[in-house]
Enzyme design. Structure first.
Site, PDB file in Angstrom:
ATOM      1  N   HIS A  36       0.845  -1.190   0.000  1.00  0.00           N
ATOM      2  CA  HIS A  36       0.000   0.000   0.000  1.00  0.00           C
ATOM      3  C   HIS A  36       0.880   1.240   0.000  1.00  0.00           C
ATOM      4  O   HIS A  36       2.033   1.200   0.422  1.00  0.00           O
ATOM      5  CB  HIS A  36      -0.974   0.012   1.184  1.00  0.00           C
ATOM      6  CG  HIS A  36      -0.327  -0.016   2.525  1.00  0.00           C
ATOM      7  ND1 HIS A  36       0.264  -1.156   3.051  1.00  0.00           N
ATOM      8  CD2 HIS A  36      -0.169   0.949   3.469  1.00  0.00           C
ATOM      9  CE1 HIS A  36       0.739  -0.901   4.258  1.00  0.00           C
ATOM     10  NE2 HIS A  36       0.506   0.377   4.527  1.00  0.00           N
ATOM     11  N   HIS A  39       1.004   5.321   1.106  1.00  0.00           N
ATOM     12  CA  HIS A  39       0.437   6.391   1.915  1.00  0.00           C
ATOM     13  C   HIS A  39       0.486   7.691   1.118  1.00  0.00           C
ATOM     14  O   HIS A  39       1.518   8.021   0.539  1.00  0.00           O
ATOM     15  CB  HIS A  39       1.255   6.602   3.193  1.00  0.00           C
ATOM     16  CG  HIS A  39       1.232   5.447   4.125  1.00  0.00           C
ATOM     17  ND1 HIS A  39       0.431   5.412   5.249  1.00  0.00           N
ATOM     18  CD2 HIS A  39       1.920   4.278   4.118  1.00  0.00           C
ATOM     19  CE1 HIS A  39       0.637   4.275   5.882  1.00  0.00           C
ATOM     20  NE2 HIS A  39       1.529   3.569   5.218  1.00  0.00           N
TER      21      HIS A  39
END
Length: 139
Positions: free
Chosen positions: A99, A101
């Site tokens: 993922h 940010h």
């Protein structure tokens, strides 16, 4: 598919505030907002980290991160954004699912950045409304 928190969000088992979604990628507000608008961009297919994600999907994740960063600047008034990923527990990766940010930064505070949520209870924050606002700015 693995059963980490992001896989469970993608399967609809855990609620989230969605900022963006297509067939390959979902972007959600981080429930631990570092700053107002802190967003996670996640491939729907499970890969443990940036290092194991196929290049074409990684590029799509970062393209979505760019669009979200642009929206946070235009809609939320952020003065900049940090776009980053952590690889491995030693590097700060807390969920073993790749993922990215997208952390908007605002003027003020230490070093010119204001950490708006540090040490604050974010449970009263209207994350669905914040997600709606960011969605409006995504082009």
């Amino acid at each position: 598919m693995a059963n980490d928190i992001f896989c469970r969000i993608i399967k609809g088992e855990v609620p989230s505030s969605v900022v963006y979604e297509d067939d390959d990628v979902i972007a959600i507000l981080d429930i631990s907002q570092t700053t107002r608008g802190h967003t996670l961009v996640i491939p729907k297919e499970h890969y443990d980290s940036f290092l194991s994600c196929p290049k074409d999907l990684m590029q799509k994740v970062y393209a979505v991160a760019q669009r979200i960063g642009q929206a946070e600047v235009s809609v939320l008034g952020a003065k900049g954004v940090n776009i980053l990923t952590n690889v491995g527990e030693q590097a700060g990766q807390s969920v073993p699912h790749f993922h990215v940010h997208v952390i908007p930064r605002y003027t003020g505070g230490e070093g010119g950045f204001q950490i708006t949520m540090k040490g604050q209870d974010t449970s009263a924050m209207d994350l669905p409304r914040l997600a709606f606002d960011i969605k409006k700015g995504i082009k």
